[in-house]
Write an enzyme that holds these catalytic residues in place. Structure first.
Site, PDB file in Angstrom:
ATOM      1  N   ALA A   7       0.836  -1.215   0.000  1.00  0.00           N
ATOM      2  CA  ALA A   7       0.000   0.000   0.000  1.00  0.00           C
ATOM      3  C   ALA A   7       0.861   1.253   0.000  1.00  0.00           C
ATOM      4  CB  ALA A   7      -0.919  -0.001   1.209  1.00  0.00           C
ATOM      5  N   GLY A  28       2.213   2.781  -2.769  1.00  0.00           N
ATOM      6  CA  GLY A  28       2.240   3.528  -4.032  1.00  0.00           C
ATOM      7  C   GLY A  28       1.824   4.979  -3.867  1.00  0.00           C
ATOM      8  N   ARG A  85      -1.721   8.928 -10.496  1.00  0.00           N
ATOM      9  CA  ARG A  85      -2.676   8.919 -11.605  1.00  0.00           C
ATOM     10  C   ARG A  85      -4.114   9.129 -11.147  1.00  0.00           C
ATOM     11  NH1 ARG A  85      -0.881   3.652 -14.877  1.00  0.00           N
ATOM     12  NH2 ARG A  85       0.147   3.160 -12.887  1.00  0.00           N
ATOM     13  N   GLU A 115       7.838  -9.356 -17.085  1.00  0.00           N
ATOM     14  CA  GLU A 115       7.211  -8.033 -17.124  1.00  0.00           C
ATOM     15  C   GLU A 115       7.046  -7.586 -18.569  1.00  0.00           C
ATOM     16  OE1 GLU A 115       5.983  -6.413 -14.645  1.00  0.00           O
ATOM     17  OE2 GLU A 115       6.766  -7.637 -13.012  1.00  0.00           O
ATOM     18  N   ASN A 120      -0.209 -12.024 -15.053  1.00  0.00           N
ATOM     19  CA  ASN A 120       0.117 -12.067 -13.638  1.00  0.00           C
ATOM     20  C   ASN A 120      -0.734 -11.074 -12.854  1.00  0.00           C
ATOM     21  OD1 ASN A 120       1.537 -12.454 -11.190  1.00  0.00           O
ATOM     22  ND2 ASN A 120       2.915 -10.761 -11.688  1.00  0.00           N
ATOM     23  N   SER A 164     -53.351  22.796  12.308  1.00  0.00           N
ATOM     24  CA  SER A 164     -52.480  23.162  11.191  1.00  0.00           C
ATOM     25  C   SER A 164     -51.903  24.557  11.398  1.00  0.00           C
ATOM     26  CB  SER A 164     -53.272  23.128   9.885  1.00  0.00           C
ATOM     27  OG  SER A 164     -53.722  21.818   9.614  1.00  0.00           O
ATOM     28  N   ARG A 195     -52.371  30.168  16.824  1.00  0.00           N
ATOM     29  CA  ARG A 195     -52.511  30.978  15.618  1.00  0.00           C
ATOM     30  C   ARG A 195     -52.950  32.380  16.024  1.00  0.00           C
ATOM     31  NH1 ARG A 195     -56.626  26.991  13.489  1.00  0.00           N
ATOM     32  NH2 ARG A 195     -55.465  25.261  12.544  1.00  0.00           N
TER      33      ARG A 195
END
Length: 454
Positions: A15, A17, A21, A158, A173, A409, A426
């Site tokens: 891990a 790398g 890219r 390779e 591979n 309401s 209200r």
């Protein structure tokens, strides 16, 4: 086979790398497939295949990768490749970490997230001095080639080093190799960097093994199982492969999806047989759906549990802590977060329900809001059973609405409502006869006068 099963197992996961890219500030191996990082997937596979030791090789360039790996395998199982000098060098830095280990070691890759335990198991199970995982590529492109005699492996070459004849080989591979720990590091000590890139290739240990009259063998996987992600386009291809596999598995288990290609799952999604999922539904992490439920189109669920026979959506959003009871309804443009919805309760339209509970059989009118946050703290709204919340009600938490109570309401409810009571808040309605007609006539005249001046 019993003898093979008793051999101890370990893994070395590469891990380190750079992942340039990907063109992303997020390290490559922390990109996600099905909501889970590629690194986590590689570690999962190693443990699931029975590895008692998992060593992760990281680089100094990414503290986040080190932190993720440490959380999973422990600091003592993290080794650093610095500077990067090829795959053989990367594995060799794990030598000291595995010094006391007596068993078989497999080398895997954190950017190949579809290499699950079922893919790795045949590599461990193969009776050979060294086992290599290969695949037949539709387009061999830049892959290393396997020079085979049956399943016996003579060499891995390779791509840069291939002859024109070797470039025609389709057996490729995957990079995965397994052999005895002592043999592995003995061979690695002999690897040289006499190649076009000046790197130490892990693949060279095959030729070195052959030189000792050892016989490496190959087990083959499907190409889709060994895909690696170097860029965003490859990551998207892998996501598609993974999603297609999960979709098929759910449908084979009795989940109905009329447009499965539009439904997206997470790595831990649990869907029972008999569930219907309409098009364009997204499942984030931590979702469980019980049998008979229907998830209607364009809904998004994460961290939620959906009970038997419940109806969700369309255009519903269930967030972390949403617990939807049996036969409950959560309708279009309703958001539920950290709320338990009782059996048969309904919130069918345009509401936000955050932090609290709704009792069985209650009805939440359109436009209802749980006002749960004062800018500093969250508070709970508790609604009893068989309550009726009128449309456009704002419930200012903390507040409790008793069993069988109602709200009028348009009310803003700031105090608890007793069971069976009606609460409303209200201003008095005032009507001015003819006011609207007079207003329209006056404004129409003003507008006509302005046009006449032009």
């Amino acid at each position: 086979m019993a003898e093979i099963a008793s051999i101890r197992r370990a893994a070395v996961i590469l891990a380190a790398g750079q992942g340039t890219r990907m063109k992303s500030p997020l390290p490559k191996v922390l990109h996600r497939i099905g909501g889970r990082t590629m690194l986590d997937r590689a570690i999962d596979a190693a443990y699931e295949v029975g590895c008692e030791r998992v060593i992760v090789v990281v680089g100094n360039h990414s503290p986040a990768v080190r932190e993720t790996a440490t959380r999973r395998v422990g600091a003592e199982n993290i080794v650093t490749q610095d500077p990067p000098m090829g795959t053989a060098h990367a594995v060799n830095v794990a030598r000291e970490a595995l010094a006391g280990f007596d068993g078989k070691v497999i080398i895997t890759y954190a950017d190949s997230p579809l290499m699950a335990a079922k893919v790795l198991e045949p590599v461990f199970a193969l009776e050979a001095d060294m086992a290599v995982l290969g695949f037949e590529a539709a387009d061999p492109a830049a892959y290393g080639r396997l020079v085979l005699e049956g399943d016996k492996l003579n060499a891995i070459v390779e791509m840069r080093e291939c002859t024109p004849e070797q470039l025609k080989i389709k057996a490729c591979n995957s990079g995965v190799i397994a052999c005895d720990r002592a043999l592995l590091f003995s061979l690695l000590a002999e690897v040289k960097n006499e190649n076009s890139k000046g790197e130490y290739y892990l693949t060279d240990i095959v030729g070195l093994a052959r030189a000792r009259d050892l016989q490496p063998r190959v087990t083959m996987a499907e190409e889709n199982e060994v895909l690696g992600a170097n860029g965003q386009a490859e990551l998207a291809v892998i996501e598609k492969v993974w999603q297609n596999g999960v979709r098929r598995a759910f449908m084979d288990n009795g989940v109905h999806m009329p447009a499965p290609e539009t439904v997206f799952f997470s790595y831990d999604t649990e869907i029972a047989p008999g569930v219907t999922i309409e098009p364009n539904v997204v499942f984030g992490e931590g979702v469980t759906v019980d049998t008979g439920a229907v998830i209607r189109a364009f809904s998004h669920l994460e961290g939620a549990r959906v009970g038997k026979g419940a109806l969700i959506g369309p255009y519903a959003r269930l967030r972390l802590g949403a617990e939807i009871g049996k036969d409950a309804h959560i309708g279009n443009f309703v958001e539920v977060k950290n709320v338990t919805i009782g059996e048969g309760a309904k919130a069918n339209h345009l509401s936000y329900l955050g932090d609290g509970s709704v009792g069985a059989g209650s009805n939440i009118g359109a436009g209802t809001i749980f006002c749960n946050y004062d800018g500093y703290f969250k508070y709970k709204t508790t609604i009893g059973e068989r309550a009726f919340i009128g449309s456009n009600t704002s419930l200012v938490a903390p507040v409790t609405i008793g069993d069988g109570a109602m709200t009028g309401s348009g009310s803003v409810i700031t105090e608890d409502v007793a069971p069976g009571a009606l609460a409303f808040e209200r201003a008095q309605q005032i009507e001015k006869t003819g006011w609207s007609t007079a207003f329209r006539e006056r404004k129409a005249a003003e507008k006509a006068a302005q046009k006449g001046k032009k």
